[in-house]
Design an enzyme around this catalytic site. Structure first.
Site, PDB file in Angstrom:
ATOM      1  N   GLU A 100      -8.723   3.930  -2.372  1.00 39.17           N
ATOM      2  CA  GLU A 100      -8.931   4.912  -1.294  1.00 39.17           C
ATOM      3  C   GLU A 100      -9.418   6.201  -1.933  1.00 39.17           C
ATOM      4  O   GLU A 100      -8.733   6.757  -2.802  1.00 39.17           O
ATOM      5  CB  GLU A 100      -7.640   5.168  -0.505  1.00 39.17           C
ATOM      6  CG  GLU A 100      -7.245   4.000   0.368  1.00 39.17           C
ATOM      7  CD  GLU A 100      -6.043   4.274   1.270  1.00 39.17           C
ATOM      8  OE1 GLU A 100      -5.840   5.447   1.671  1.00 39.17           O
ATOM      9  OE2 GLU A 100      -5.308   3.319   1.558  1.00 39.17           O
ATOM     10  N   ASN A 154       0.854  -1.198   0.000  1.00 42.22           N
ATOM     11  CA  ASN A 154       0.000   0.000   0.000  1.00 42.22           C
ATOM     12  C   ASN A 154       0.881   1.237   0.000  1.00 42.22           C
ATOM     13  O   ASN A 154       1.834   1.322   0.794  1.00 42.22           O
ATOM     14  CB  ASN A 154      -0.877   0.017   1.254  1.00 42.22           C
ATOM     15  CG  ASN A 154      -1.577   1.362   1.456  1.00 42.22           C
ATOM     16  OD1 ASN A 154      -2.561   1.649   0.774  1.00 42.22           O
ATOM     17  ND2 ASN A 154      -1.066   2.195   2.357  1.00 42.22           N
ATOM     18  N   GLU A 155       0.584   2.180  -0.862  1.00 40.37           N
ATOM     19  CA  GLU A 155       1.325   3.451  -0.911  1.00 40.37           C
ATOM     20  C   GLU A 155       2.820   3.208  -0.694  1.00 40.37           C
ATOM     21  O   GLU A 155       3.444   3.809   0.194  1.00 40.37           O
ATOM     22  CB  GLU A 155       0.758   4.459   0.107  1.00 40.37           C
ATOM     23  CG  GLU A 155      -0.666   4.848  -0.227  1.00 40.37           C
ATOM     24  CD  GLU A 155      -1.209   6.079   0.497  1.00 40.37           C
ATOM     25  OE1 GLU A 155      -0.537   6.613   1.388  1.00 40.37           O
ATOM     26  OE2 GLU A 155      -2.321   6.510   0.139  1.00 40.37           O
TER      27      GLU A 155
HETATM   28  O1  AHR Z   1      -7.027   6.176   4.861  1.00 40.40           O
HETATM   29  C1  AHR Z   1      -6.040   6.717   5.677  1.00 40.40           C
HETATM   30  C2  AHR Z   1      -4.659   6.570   5.081  1.00 40.40           C
HETATM   31  O2  AHR Z   1      -4.553   7.331   3.923  1.00 40.40           O
HETATM   32  C3  AHR Z   1      -4.265   5.186   4.623  1.00 40.40           C
HETATM   33  O3  AHR Z   1      -3.788   4.403   5.660  1.00 40.40           O
HETATM   34  C4  AHR Z   1      -3.181   5.453   3.628  1.00 40.40           C
HETATM   35  O4  AHR Z   1      -3.091   4.468   2.650  1.00 40.40           O
HETATM   36  C5  AHR Z   1      -3.548   6.824   3.071  1.00 40.40           C
HETATM   37  O5  AHR Z   1      -2.474   7.672   3.043  1.00 40.40           O
END
Ligand code: AHR
Length: 487
Positions: free
Chosen positions: A293, A170-171
């Site tokens: 997201e 993730n990211e």
């Molecule tokens: O949704 C909150 C955060 O936002 C998540 O953990 C991350 O992936 C994003 O930066």
């Protein structure tokens, strides 16, 4: 007056039901307290899951749930959350609270069973290993008599769960390891190699994508790993002002209302940029864009833990949800999944809880109104409306989506004007409209549902329309989202 023309002969494809997906991270009170209270809680629960929350999720046919993060995913070690002895850790990303791992793999998959949704699991690339992720897939999906599977049996689960959706990190350009796209592309190739196929259900592997407009990330990933992925993720939050001061979720002016809505329309430009690159490397559109997201991000509510990201949810959030879902529907030939952040008590939540109490937010009701689009054939829907807004924050006054399933057309349409109604004439190209049914959500732009008070914002039957000469004339109240079923 605005006009909407629906053309049943023109469609970009099927609207995947996964566009109506959700996301639950180990963050604040999303999982603990919001979804999971444990078997011994006085709050009514089934196997530890709040009954009220699960019922609410079922009522909107929530199709897919992403877990365990977010940033948390890249510091989560799944073995800490199985078996009788769970490891304790400090959630350093979110609030510095103790994570006792009482909600782990078995609990998440039990939640998905109760809700009736697909699980979407994100593996740990930032601080994990290829072996760890590979064994997680094996633990969950294999039926072979291996030591890892025996561990699952010993923990009380005989059958494999056959989870289809797997995110590889993730990211990873940020909280997931601060990697460069070239490095992550190679990591992705490696990790996905060992996410093995067990049984007949083909895995759907999602590579970590960019944030907002980082086109270089998309280009590098598509070029170097495009052939090895099924989906590429994209994160896009609607943030106005600076990250230090994103504004209040409930206290805002009309100008700030329009500013947030106008910023949401930029999602379309962002999609266009990434889709153009994906189209070059994948003209057949095999790889799905997974907007896993999205949503409004405001300042936390006063006197709440800044690391818990708790914000209230008004009709402004409902309008942002409607605009966003309309955009995803229009790009359904590429967008295969989207997951609003986050399901309960975090960011643009659909559900808020306080102890045993629960509130459904206006955003929840938009997901209710849009259910008819799930797995339906998208229809071309041309909107002509006057511009609305204030100062430099202007946009079309009406946004809409149309789709068709089982001989019925579903039209969702929103009047973005903060305080004026709008008349909308709707035509079905080359056809006449004989009958329609409607539902609506409407309220003041800054109105919200609150604990212990009457739930003022909810979906109501809508009869504010008439049929004349084969077309529909609808009188939409100010700040409203409506659903019409035609035919
Ligand atoms: O949704 C909150 C955060 O936002 C998540 O953990 C991350 O992936 C994003 O930066």
């Amino acid at each position: 007056m605005a006009k909407i023309s629906i053309d049943r002969s023109r469609s970009v494809g099927t609207i995947s039901r996964f566009i109506y997906g959700h996301f639950a991270e180990h963050l604040g009170r999303c999982i603990y307290g919001g979804i999971y209270v444990g078997k011994d809680s006085p709050i009514p629960n089934e196997n530890g899951m709040r009954k009220d929350v699960v019922e609410a999720m079922k009522a909107i046919h929530l199709p897919v749930l992403r877990w365990p993060g977010g940033c948390f995913a890249d510091e989560y070690h799944w073995r800490d959350g199985i078996g009788p002895n769970r490891k304790r850790m400090v959630n350093t990303h979110w609030g510095g609270v103790v994570e006792d791992n009482s909600f782990g793999t078995h609990e998440f998959l039990e939640l998905c069973r109760q809700v009736g949704c697909e699980p979407y699991i994100t593996g740990n690339v930032g601080s994990g290993t290829v072996q760890e992720m590979s064994e997680w897939v094996e633990y969950i999906n294999s039926d072979g008599d291996s030591t890892t599977v025996q561990e699952r049996w010993a923990n009380g689960r005989k059958d494999a769960w056959n989870v289809r959706f797997w995110g590889v990190g993730n990211e990873n350009w940020g909280c997931g390891g601060n990697m460069r796209p070239e490095f992550y592309a190679d990591q992705y190739r490696r990790y996905q190699t060992y996410c093995r196929q067990y049984g007949d259900r083909k895995l759907y592997k999602v590579a970590c994508g960019p944030s907002d407009g980082d086109l270089k990330w998309t280009e590098t990933l598509m070029k170097n790993a495009g052939k090895m992925m099924d989906g590429l993720s994209l994160h896009h939050y609607t943030v106005c002002g600076s990250w230090q001061d994103k504004g209040s979720a409930t206290q805002f002016t009309r100008e700030q209302y329009y500013r947030q809505l106008q910023a949401t329309f930029k999602t379309e430009e962002i999609l266009q940029g990434h889709c153009a690159i994906m189209n070059r490397y994948d003209p057949e559109k095999r790889v799905g864009l997974i907007v896993d997201e999205w949503g409004n991000w405001f300042n936390v509510e006063p006197d709440t833990n800044p690391g818990f990201l708790y914000q209230q949810n008004t009709m402004r959030d409902a309008m942002v949800a409607a605009i966003s879902l309309d955009i995803f529907n229009r790009y359904c030939d590429r967008v295969y999944m989207a997951n609003i952040a986050q399901t309960v008590n975090v960011l643009q939540a659909i559900i808020l809880t306080e102890g045993a109490k629960m509130v459904l937010t206006p955003t929840y009701h938009v997901f209710d109104l849009y259910q008819g689009h799930m797995d339906a054939r998208q229809l071309d829907c041309f909107v002509e409306a006057e511009t609305v807004g204030e100062g430099e924050f202007t946009m079309t006054g009406v946004t809409a989506s149309a789709s068709e399933k089982d001989g019925k057309v579903t039209l969702t349409l929103s009047n973005l004007k903060a305080d004026e109604g709008e008349e909308v004439v709707i035509r079905l190209k080359d056809e006449t409209i004989a009958k329609a049914e409607g539902r609506i959500l409407t309220g003041r732009m800054d109105q919200y549902n609150d604990f212990g008070k009457e739930e003022k914002l909810k979906v109501e039957p809508f009869t504010g329309f008439s049929i004349r000469d084969g077309s529909l004339t609808v009188k939409l109240p100010a700040c409203s989202v409506a659903e019409l079923t035609i035919g």
